[in-house]
Write a protein that holds these residues in place. Structure first.
Motif, short mmCIF file in Angstrom:
data_model
loop_
_atom_site.label_atom_id
_atom_site.label_comp_id
_atom_site.label_asym_id
_atom_site.label_seq_id
_atom_site.Cartn_x
_atom_site.Cartn_y
_atom_site.Cartn_z
N LEU A 42 0.80 -1.22 0.00
CA LEU A 42 0.00 0.00 0.00
C LEU A 42 0.84 1.27 0.00
O LEU A 42 0.38 2.32 -0.48
CB LEU A 42 -0.95 -0.01 1.20
N ARG A 43 2.05 1.21 0.50
CA ARG A 43 2.91 2.39 0.48
C ARG A 43 3.81 2.45 -0.75
O ARG A 43 4.35 3.50 -1.08
CB ARG A 43 3.77 2.44 1.74
N GLY A 44 4.02 1.30 -1.38
CA GLY A 44 4.88 1.27 -2.54
C GLY A 44 6.36 1.23 -2.24
O GLY A 44 7.18 1.25 -3.16
N ASP A 45 6.73 1.17 -0.96
CA ASP A 45 8.15 1.12 -0.60
C ASP A 45 8.76 -0.21 -1.02
O ASP A 45 8.07 -1.24 -1.09
CB ASP A 45 8.34 1.31 0.90
N MET A 67 2.08 2.06 -5.30
CA MET A 67 1.82 0.75 -4.72
C MET A 67 2.89 -0.20 -5.23
O MET A 67 3.58 0.08 -6.23
CB MET A 67 0.43 0.23 -5.07
N ALA A 68 3.07 -1.32 -4.55
CA ALA A 68 4.05 -2.33 -4.98
C ALA A 68 3.38 -3.69 -4.87
O ALA A 68 3.18 -4.21 -3.78
CB ALA A 68 5.30 -2.27 -4.12
N GLY A 85 -0.48 -2.01 -9.06
CA GLY A 85 -1.80 -2.25 -8.50
C GLY A 85 -2.85 -1.29 -8.99
O GLY A 85 -3.01 -1.04 -10.20
N GLN A 86 -3.59 -0.70 -8.05
CA GLN A 86 -4.75 0.13 -8.38
C GLN A 86 -4.38 1.50 -8.92
O GLN A 86 -5.27 2.26 -9.31
CB GLN A 86 -5.64 0.26 -7.14
N THR A 87 -3.10 1.82 -9.00
CA THR A 87 -2.69 3.05 -9.65
C THR A 87 -2.77 2.93 -11.17
O THR A 87 -2.74 3.94 -11.88
CB THR A 87 -1.24 3.43 -9.29
N VAL A 114 -2.95 -3.37 -11.92
CA VAL A 114 -1.74 -3.95 -12.50
C VAL A 114 -1.12 -4.84 -11.42
O VAL A 114 -0.61 -4.34 -10.42
CB VAL A 114 -0.77 -2.86 -12.98
N ASN A 115 -1.19 -6.16 -11.64
CA ASN A 115 -1.02 -7.08 -10.52
C ASN A 115 0.31 -7.78 -10.45
O ASN A 115 0.90 -7.89 -9.38
CB ASN A 115 -2.16 -8.12 -10.55
N ASP A 116 0.80 -8.31 -11.55
CA ASP A 116 2.02 -9.11 -11.46
C ASP A 116 2.85 -8.91 -12.72
O ASP A 116 2.39 -8.34 -13.72
CB ASP A 116 1.69 -10.59 -11.27
N VAL A 117 4.11 -9.40 -12.67
CA VAL A 117 5.05 -9.15 -13.76
C VAL A 117 6.03 -10.31 -13.86
O VAL A 117 6.37 -10.94 -12.86
CB VAL A 117 5.80 -7.81 -13.54
N THR A 118 6.45 -10.60 -15.08
CA THR A 118 7.52 -11.56 -15.33
C THR A 118 8.44 -10.97 -16.38
O THR A 118 8.03 -10.09 -17.15
CB THR A 118 6.96 -12.91 -15.81
#
Length: 290
Positions: A42-45, A67-68, A85-87, A114-118
């Protein structure tokens, strides 16, 4: 039909790596050597840690508004890709300095997760849990980031009737085939990265599936119901068999994992406490991969 498998608890004592000061957690990726990265959802850190030492510390203290979620490292160019994510965004960080190299706006925040990445040698693929789309960020041979491209997914994986749809993603055979997890349908699909056509992987049902980990024809499907299904895929990726279900008493709504040698570093999302989650601590739990 789902292949039968009995839960098998991790035999060795798990290692717990705390993300100090995290208010939530979701993604994890392994970099060079023992280095790993994890995110505050939620903080994106971004946290950076050492799997050998079992320690982590703040690496990127991000401004409000990021977000991260899922993340992946392209080690050849020292790039960390992070789903926003929701951004509706994605971010690319330098794995050495933590500096932001690029920000991409894939979709409208009101209609995208935007949920996941490869990653492949040619770039990074991202999923969107609200739209039947994948996004590709190209990377040149010299590590230069390009403009993103959107791919419309067709076929059964294009179902957007659930709250969370396309979720985890992995690239097989050097990126010639993509494997995606669909949380709402509890199904895994292959997606053709050129056409967007999706096909179910037969023989597998994975309720509450989130992140995926792939090594050759072995696939780990992380499930929020406190288990990870270890799946042996067929040579053509059109079917699979659940060979083992990995459980551990320390799992608490795991969201995803990263493979490091013969171990999995599993992030506890702790969404069983609600959303936003309300746990006092967030961590990675390192368990045997098989």
């Amino acid at each position: 039909m789902t292949a039968a498998a009995s839960p098998v608890a991790a035999a060795l004592r798990p290692q717990v790596i705390v993300l100090p000061g995290a208010t939530s957690a979701e993604g994890i990726a392994v970099g060079r050597g023992n280095t790993f990265f994890a995110g505050d959802l939620l903080r994106g850190d971004i946290f950076r840690g050492d799997l050998g030492r079992g320690k982590a510390e703040m690496f990127v203290d991000n401004p409000d508004g990021r977000m991260a979620v899922g993340m992946a490292v392209l080690a050849a160019h020292d790039l960390l890709f992070v789903a926003g994510g929701q951004t509706g965004q994605a971010y690319v960080y330098d794995t050495n300095t933590g500096s932001t190299l690029a920000t991409y706006q894939f979709g409208d925040p009101a209609g995208s997760i935007v949920n996941d990445v490869t990653v492949t040698s040619r770039g990074a693929w991202f999923t969107d849990s609200r739209q039947a789309k994948l996004y590709f960020v190209p990377v040149s041979r010299t590590g230069v980031l390009g403009q993103f491209q959107a791919l419309t997914v067709t076929g059964p994986a294009a179902d957007t009737s659930g709250g969370f749809n396309l979720n985890g993603i992995q690239a097989a055979d050097g990126g010639q085939t993509l494997i995606v997890a669909h949380s709402a349908t509890s199904t895994l699909y292959t997606v053709n990265p050129a056409t967007g056509v999706s096909v179910p992987i037969a023989g597998i049902t994975v309720p509450t599936v989130d992140g995926l980990v792939l090594s050759g024809r072995w696939l780990w499907a992380v499930q929020a119901n406190n288990q990870i299904s270890l799946i042996r895929l067929s040579p053509r990726l059109d079917s699979g068999v659940v060979e083992k279900v990995i459980t551990n008493d320390l799992f608490q709504s795991p969201s995803t994992a990263a493979l490091h040698g013969d171990k999995l570093a599993v992030i506890n999302g702790k969404f069983d406490t609600g959303f936003p989650p309300t746990a006092d601590q967030y961590e990675a739990v390192v368990v045997p991969a098989r």
